[in-house]
Design a protein around this motif. Structure first.
Motif, PDB file in Angstrom:
ATOM      1  N   UNK A  47       0.779  -1.019  -0.147  1.00 55.96           N
ATOM      2  CA  UNK A  47      -0.100   0.117   0.071  1.00 55.96           C
ATOM      3  C   UNK A  47       0.869   1.165  -0.043  1.00 55.96           C
ATOM      4  N   UNK A  48       0.555   2.214  -0.990  1.00 56.58           N
ATOM      5  CA  UNK A  48       1.519   3.310  -0.987  1.00 56.58           C
ATOM      6  C   UNK A  48       0.595   4.530  -0.209  1.00 56.58           C
ATOM      7  N   UNK A  49       1.340   5.197   0.489  1.00 60.19           N
ATOM      8  CA  UNK A  49       0.532   6.222   1.462  1.00 60.19           C
ATOM      9  C   UNK A  49       1.253   7.537   1.051  1.00 60.19           C
ATOM     10  N   UNK A  50       0.606   8.530   0.784  1.00 60.71           N
ATOM     11  CA  UNK A  50       1.222   9.915   0.596  1.00 60.71           C
ATOM     12  C   UNK A  50       0.690  10.684   1.582  1.00 60.71           C
ATOM     13  N   UNK A  51       1.593  11.187   2.500  1.00 60.97           N
ATOM     14  CA  UNK A  51       1.339  12.065   3.655  1.00 60.97           C
ATOM     15  C   UNK A  51       1.624  13.601   3.129  1.00 60.97           C
ATOM     16  N   UNK A  52       0.720  14.605   3.401  1.00 61.47           N
ATOM     17  CA  UNK A  52       1.146  15.984   3.029  1.00 61.47           C
ATOM     18  C   UNK A  52       1.798  16.228   4.436  1.00 61.47           C
ATOM     19  N   UNK A  53       2.987  16.713   4.067  1.00 66.56           N
ATOM     20  CA  UNK A  53       3.787  17.258   5.273  1.00 66.56           C
ATOM     21  C   UNK A  53       3.636  18.588   5.560  1.00 66.56           C
ATOM     22  N   UNK A  54       3.111  19.472   4.929  1.00 66.64           N
ATOM     23  CA  UNK A  54       2.917  21.003   4.652  1.00 66.64           C
ATOM     24  C   UNK A  54       2.008  21.163   6.093  1.00 66.64           C
ATOM     25  N   UNK A  55       1.031  20.478   6.495  1.00 65.68           N
ATOM     26  CA  UNK A  55       0.371  20.600   7.763  1.00 65.68           C
ATOM     27  C   UNK A  55       1.124  20.661   8.948  1.00 65.68           C
ATOM     28  N   UNK A  56       2.029  19.667   9.014  1.00 68.99           N
ATOM     29  CA  UNK A  56       3.048  19.696  10.091  1.00 68.99           C
ATOM     30  C   UNK A  56       4.063  20.773  10.008  1.00 68.99           C
ATOM     31  N   UNK A  57       4.475  21.246   8.948  1.00 68.69           N
ATOM     32  CA  UNK A  57       5.375  22.333   9.018  1.00 68.69           C
ATOM     33  C   UNK A  57       4.903  23.685   9.206  1.00 68.69           C
ATOM     34  N   UNK A  58       3.452  23.713   8.820  1.00 68.04           N
ATOM     35  CA  UNK A  58       2.726  24.846   9.043  1.00 68.04           C
ATOM     36  C   UNK A  58       2.402  25.026  10.662  1.00 68.04           C
ATOM     37  N   UNK A  59       2.111  23.772  11.480  1.00 69.34           N
ATOM     38  CA  UNK A  59       1.966  23.894  12.753  1.00 69.34           C
ATOM     39  C   UNK A  59       3.191  24.285  13.540  1.00 69.34           C
ATOM     40  N   UNK A  60       4.266  23.591  13.127  1.00 68.21           N
ATOM     41  CA  UNK A  60       5.580  23.813  13.717  1.00 68.21           C
ATOM     42  C   UNK A  60       5.902  25.255  13.567  1.00 68.21           C
ATOM     43  N   UNK A  61       5.748  25.845  12.124  1.00 64.68           N
ATOM     44  CA  UNK A  61       6.065  27.563  12.240  1.00 64.68           C
ATOM     45  C   UNK A  61       5.146  28.273  12.955  1.00 64.68           C
ATOM     46  N   UNK A  62       3.834  27.983  12.910  1.00 67.92           N
ATOM     47  CA  UNK A  62       2.955  28.543  14.016  1.00 67.92           C
ATOM     48  C   UNK A  62       3.388  28.543  15.538  1.00 67.92           C
ATOM     49  N   UNK A  63       3.967  27.447  15.890  1.00 67.38           N
ATOM     50  CA  UNK A  63       4.304  27.336  17.271  1.00 67.38           C
ATOM     51  C   UNK A  63       5.517  27.946  17.542  1.00 67.38           C
ATOM     52  N   UNK A  64       6.448  28.044  16.561  1.00 65.04           N
ATOM     53  CA  UNK A  64       7.708  28.680  16.472  1.00 65.04           C
ATOM     54  C   UNK A  64       7.459  30.038  16.603  1.00 65.04           C
ATOM     55  N   UNK A  65       6.565  30.835  15.531  1.00 66.97           N
ATOM     56  CA  UNK A  65       6.413  32.469  15.476  1.00 66.97           C
ATOM     57  C   UNK A  65       5.315  32.631  16.680  1.00 66.97           C
ATOM     58  N   UNK A  68       7.679  33.389  19.563  1.00 69.49           N
ATOM     59  CA  UNK A  68       8.462  34.795  19.361  1.00 69.49           C
ATOM     60  C   UNK A  68       7.584  36.051  19.595  1.00 69.49           C
ATOM     61  N   UNK A  69       6.327  35.697  19.417  1.00 74.06           N
ATOM     62  CA  UNK A  69       5.159  36.787  19.508  1.00 74.06           C
ATOM     63  C   UNK A  69       5.033  36.922  21.117  1.00 74.06           C
ATOM     64  N   UNK A  70       5.163  35.805  21.722  1.00 69.69           N
ATOM     65  CA  UNK A  70       5.106  35.892  23.270  1.00 69.69           C
ATOM     66  C   UNK A  70       6.321  36.633  23.717  1.00 69.69           C
ATOM     67  N   UNK A  71       7.437  36.341  23.279  1.00 71.22           N
ATOM     68  CA  UNK A  71       8.526  36.805  23.728  1.00 71.22           C
ATOM     69  C   UNK A  71       8.352  38.193  23.467  1.00 71.22           C
ATOM     70  N   UNK A  72       8.151  38.703  22.399  1.00 69.00           N
ATOM     71  CA  UNK A  72       8.168  40.410  22.043  1.00 69.00           C
ATOM     72  C   UNK A  72       6.973  40.874  22.828  1.00 69.00           C
ATOM     73  N   UNK A  73       5.959  40.024  23.288  1.00 70.10           N
ATOM     74  CA  UNK A  73       4.802  40.836  24.222  1.00 70.10           C
ATOM     75  C   UNK A  73       5.518  41.162  25.509  1.00 70.10           C
ATOM     76  N   UNK A  74       6.307  39.968  25.877  1.00 67.94           N
ATOM     77  CA  UNK A  74       6.927  40.296  27.237  1.00 67.94           C
ATOM     78  C   UNK A  74       7.966  41.374  27.177  1.00 67.94           C
ATOM     79  N   UNK A  75       8.688  41.822  26.210  1.00 61.97           N
ATOM     80  CA  UNK A  75       9.394  42.469  26.003  1.00 61.97           C
ATOM     81  C   UNK A  75       8.904  44.038  26.012  1.00 61.97           C
ATOM     82  N   UNK A  76       7.650  44.149  25.253  1.00 62.63           N
ATOM     83  CA  UNK A  76       6.956  45.324  25.224  1.00 62.63           C
ATOM     84  C   UNK A  76       6.222  45.663  26.486  1.00 62.63           C
ATOM     85  N   UNK A  77       5.929  44.765  27.446  1.00 58.93           N
ATOM     86  CA  UNK A  77       5.150  45.176  28.628  1.00 58.93           C
ATOM     87  C   UNK A  77       6.424  45.295  29.754  1.00 58.93           C
TER      88      UNK A  77
END
Length: 77
Positions: A47-65, A68-77
């Protein structure tokens, strides 16, 4: 008249008892049945299964950013 009644009664009694002397027989033959089942080997294919990795990469980038945004909010406050 009594003679006629006697003959009628005699006739009816012979008619009634002759019905009791009948005999019926039913012959039942056994039913024979056979079944043949063919068992063929199962063909197993890969059985050949193709998994779309873009979803995982997009979630990882959202977590990463988000970090960063949480760190910026701490710096601004």
């Amino acid at each position: 008249m009594t003679r006629n009644l006697f003959f009628i009664a005699l006739f009816l009694s012979f008619f009634i008892f002759s019905g009791c002397q009948t005999r019926h027989e039913i012959e039942v033959k056994p039913v024979e049945s056979t079944h043949k089942v063919e068992v063929k080997p199962i063909k197993v294919e890969p059985i050949h299964i193709t998994i779309d990795i873009n979803v995982r990469v997009e979630q990882a980038l959202d977590d990463f950013f988000d970090d960063i945004e949480a760190a910026e909010d701490k710096i601004k406050n």
